[in-house]
Design a protein around this motif. Structure first.
Motif, PDB file in Angstrom:
ATOM      1  N   GLY A  89       0.799  -1.224   0.000  1.00 13.91           N
ATOM      2  CA  GLY A  89       0.000   0.000   0.000  1.00 13.91           C
ATOM      3  C   GLY A  89       0.826   1.266   0.000  1.00 13.91           C
ATOM      4  N   ASP A  90       2.130   1.132  -0.227  1.00 15.11           N
ATOM      5  CA  ASP A  90       3.038   2.283  -0.218  1.00 15.11           C
ATOM      6  C   ASP A  90       3.011   2.968  -1.585  1.00 15.11           C
ATOM      7  N   LEU A  91       2.094   3.897  -1.773  1.00 18.07           N
ATOM      8  CA  LEU A  91       1.947   4.604  -3.040  1.00 18.07           C
ATOM      9  C   LEU A  91       1.788   6.095  -2.778  1.00 18.07           C
ATOM     10  N   ASP A  92       2.533   6.888  -3.524  1.00 21.56           N
ATOM     11  CA  ASP A  92       2.534   8.330  -3.363  1.00 21.56           C
ATOM     12  C   ASP A  92       1.452   8.940  -4.265  1.00 21.56           C
ATOM     13  N   PRO A  93       0.505   9.681  -3.717  1.00 22.13           N
ATOM     14  CA  PRO A  93      -0.541  10.281  -4.560  1.00 22.13           C
ATOM     15  C   PRO A  93      -0.027  11.366  -5.501  1.00 22.13           C
ATOM     16  N   VAL A 106      -6.122   0.168  -8.451  1.00 13.86           N
ATOM     17  CA  VAL A 106      -5.035  -0.345  -7.627  1.00 13.86           C
ATOM     18  C   VAL A 106      -5.500  -1.652  -6.991  1.00 13.86           C
ATOM     19  N   TYR A 107      -4.741  -2.722  -7.216  1.00 13.75           N
ATOM     20  CA  TYR A 107      -5.021  -4.004  -6.568  1.00 13.75           C
ATOM     21  C   TYR A 107      -4.055  -4.191  -5.411  1.00 13.75           C
ATOM     22  N   THR A 108      -4.595  -4.594  -4.280  1.00 16.61           N
ATOM     23  CA  THR A 108      -3.776  -4.740  -3.096  1.00 16.61           C
ATOM     24  C   THR A 108      -4.370  -5.816  -2.186  1.00 16.61           C
ATOM     25  N   SER A 109      -3.708  -6.051  -1.075  1.00 17.68           N
ATOM     26  CA  SER A 109      -4.208  -6.963  -0.051  1.00 17.68           C
ATOM     27  C   SER A 109      -5.066  -6.182   0.948  1.00 17.68           C
ATOM     28  N   ASP A 110      -5.700  -6.902   1.866  1.00 16.85           N
ATOM     29  CA  ASP A 110      -6.471  -6.221   2.904  1.00 16.85           C
ATOM     30  C   ASP A 110      -5.579  -5.282   3.712  1.00 16.85           C
ATOM     31  N   ALA A 111      -4.382  -5.761   4.057  1.00 21.02           N
ATOM     32  CA  ALA A 111      -3.446  -4.937   4.829  1.00 21.02           C
ATOM     33  C   ALA A 111      -2.999  -3.724   4.022  1.00 21.02           C
ATOM     34  N   GLY A 112      -2.751  -3.918   2.732  1.00 15.61           N
ATOM     35  CA  GLY A 112      -2.348  -2.802   1.885  1.00 15.61           C
ATOM     36  C   GLY A 112      -3.445  -1.753   1.764  1.00 15.61           C
ATOM     37  N   ALA A 113      -4.697  -2.205   1.677  1.00 14.65           N
ATOM     38  CA  ALA A 113      -5.814  -1.263   1.587  1.00 14.65           C
ATOM     39  C   ALA A 113      -5.935  -0.450   2.871  1.00 14.65           C
ATOM     40  N   ARG A 119      -5.853   7.728   0.835  1.00 16.25           N
ATOM     41  CA  ARG A 119      -4.772   8.496   0.206  1.00 16.25           C
ATOM     42  C   ARG A 119      -5.013   8.724  -1.280  1.00 16.25           C
ATOM     43  N   LEU A 120      -5.682   7.772  -1.934  1.00 13.30           N
ATOM     44  CA  LEU A 120      -5.904   7.882  -3.380  1.00 13.30           C
ATOM     45  C   LEU A 120      -7.351   8.224  -3.709  1.00 13.30           C
ATOM     46  N   ALA A 121      -8.079   8.713  -2.725  1.00 16.32           N
ATOM     47  CA  ALA A 121      -9.483   9.076  -2.962  1.00 16.32           C
ATOM     48  C   ALA A 121      -9.581  10.107  -4.078  1.00 16.32           C
ATOM     49  N   GLY A 122     -10.459   9.822  -5.045  1.00 14.07           N
ATOM     50  CA  GLY A 122     -10.620  10.708  -6.190  1.00 14.07           C
ATOM     51  C   GLY A 122      -9.598  10.517  -7.284  1.00 14.07           C
ATOM     52  N   LEU A 123      -8.576   9.673  -7.025  1.00 18.18           N
ATOM     53  CA  LEU A 123      -7.527   9.433  -8.021  1.00 18.18           C
ATOM     54  C   LEU A 123      -7.616   8.046  -8.633  1.00 18.18           C
ATOM     55  N   ALA A 124      -8.007   7.046  -7.842  1.00 20.90           N
ATOM     56  CA  ALA A 124      -8.029   5.662  -8.315  1.00 20.90           C
ATOM     57  C   ALA A 124      -9.001   4.847  -7.487  1.00 20.90           C
ATOM     58  N   GLU A 125      -9.475   3.767  -8.067  1.00 22.20           N
ATOM     59  CA  GLU A 125     -10.269   2.789  -7.321  1.00 22.20           C
ATOM     60  C   GLU A 125      -9.318   1.785  -6.688  1.00 22.20           C
ATOM     61  N   VAL A 126      -9.449   1.555  -5.409  1.00 24.89           N
ATOM     62  CA  VAL A 126      -8.609   0.604  -4.681  1.00 24.89           C
ATOM     63  C   VAL A 126      -9.408  -0.668  -4.450  1.00 24.89           C
ATOM     64  N   VAL A 127      -8.859  -1.800  -4.909  1.00 21.42           N
ATOM     65  CA  VAL A 127      -9.535  -3.088  -4.794  1.00 21.42           C
ATOM     66  C   VAL A 127      -8.695  -4.012  -3.926  1.00 21.42           C
ATOM     67  N   ALA A 128      -9.230  -4.411  -2.783  1.00 23.03           N
ATOM     68  CA  ALA A 128      -8.559  -5.364  -1.905  1.00 23.03           C
ATOM     69  C   ALA A 128      -8.970  -6.774  -2.308  1.00 23.03           C
ATOM     70  N   LEU A 129      -7.990  -7.629  -2.552  1.00 23.73           N
ATOM     71  CA  LEU A 129      -8.256  -8.986  -3.033  1.00 23.73           C
ATOM     72  C   LEU A 129      -8.246 -10.018  -1.915  1.00 23.73           C
ATOM     73  N   GLY A 130      -8.193  -9.578  -0.658  1.00 22.68           N
ATOM     74  CA  GLY A 130      -8.193 -10.505   0.464  1.00 22.68           C
ATOM     75  C   GLY A 130      -6.871 -10.491   1.201  1.00 22.68           C
ATOM     76  N   PRO A 131      -6.643 -11.470   2.071  1.00 20.10           N
ATOM     77  CA  PRO A 131      -5.399 -11.509   2.838  1.00 20.10           C
ATOM     78  C   PRO A 131      -4.160 -11.626   1.964  1.00 20.10           C
ATOM     79  N   GLU A 132      -4.286 -12.336   0.844  1.00 18.96           N
ATOM     80  CA  GLU A 132      -3.180 -12.503  -0.091  1.00 18.96           C
ATOM     81  C   GLU A 132      -3.521 -11.833  -1.414  1.00 18.96           C
TER      82      GLU A 132
END
Length: 228
Positions: A89-93, A106-113, A119-132
């Motif tokens: 989840g380390d991404l600079d807006p 943006v695809y990430t894990s639950d922890a990454g989300a 942080r990326l509100a209005g810039l990208a859709e963040v999709v958490a795919l689960g623990p892994e």
């Protein structure tokens, strides 16, 4: 239906995609950069890993106005969807990726989300795919979004991950007449257990010369499917 997955990469003669300096090594020539722009224009989405996003700060656009107009005429968005993948989840807006082009996912894990938060509100859709963070689940989600062709532009971790998971349909490999020779520099892929191992041979489907760059097209297909 999962999208057709095309890996696009430029490498040196000794298999490197960059050197170890702070300045990005440009392996392609102008004709090959134009070819890549064409492949982008033909794709529904373009994916780049978060590490490459942080290192190169690319815009990841279709540069040709004519190609963008052709996409619109065909009923497509002007730009392909831009996709990145991050476990941390380390991404600079402030990265250029978010502020140019069309839709971003943006695809990430639950922890990454949780780390990303808003942080990326209005810039990208963040999709958490689960623990892994499973690339197969990423492709399933893209397929549900109507993405038929996915272009993966790197870096090493993404290329290695897709190949190791047997999720690649095609590779476009541009070979530049350069020798890097630096063990600290990144390569096309890293160590992995690739399906079929060293006995598996991919099918060479095309060779193109663009000035001093050779572009090889390989078709991959599932490891348990014999090549015809």
């Amino acid at each position: 239906m999962r999208p057709w997955v095309l890996l696009s990469v430029a490498v040196s003669l000794d298999g490197y995609i960059d050197d170890a300096s702070a300045q990005r090594l440009l392996l392609s020539n102008s004709a090959d950069f134009d070819r890549v722009d064409q492949v982008r224009a033909e794709s529904d989405a373009i994916l780049i890993g978060a590490q490459t996003l942080r290192a190169d700060n690319p815009r990841l656009l279709v540069n040709s106005a004519e190609r963008r107009a052709d996409r619109v005429s065909a009923g497509k968005p002007e730009y392909p969807v831009k996709v990145t993948v991050t476990a941390s989840g380390d991404l600079d807006p402030e990265l250029r990726f978010w502020h140019t082009g069309g839709d971003k996912v943006v695809y990430t894990s639950d922890a990454g989300a949780a780390t990303l938060g808003d942080r990326l509100a209005g810039l990208a859709e963040v999709v958490a795919l689960g623990p892994e963070l499973a690339l197969s689940a990423l492709l399933d989600d893209l397929g549900e979004r109507g993405i038929h062709r996915l272009m993966v532009e790197g870096g090493t971790g993404m290329h290695t991950g897709f190949l190791a998971a047997d999720l690649v349909d095609e590779i476009r490999l541009a070979i530049a007449p350069i020798l890097v020779g630096d063990p600290a520099a990144p390569r096309f892929v890293g160590p992995a257990q690739f399906p079929g191992g060293a006995q598996r041979r991919l099918r060479l489907a095309g060779v193109e010369q663009l000035g001093d760059v050779a572009v090889l097209k390989y078709l991959v297909g599932p490891a348990d499917e014999p090549l015809r």
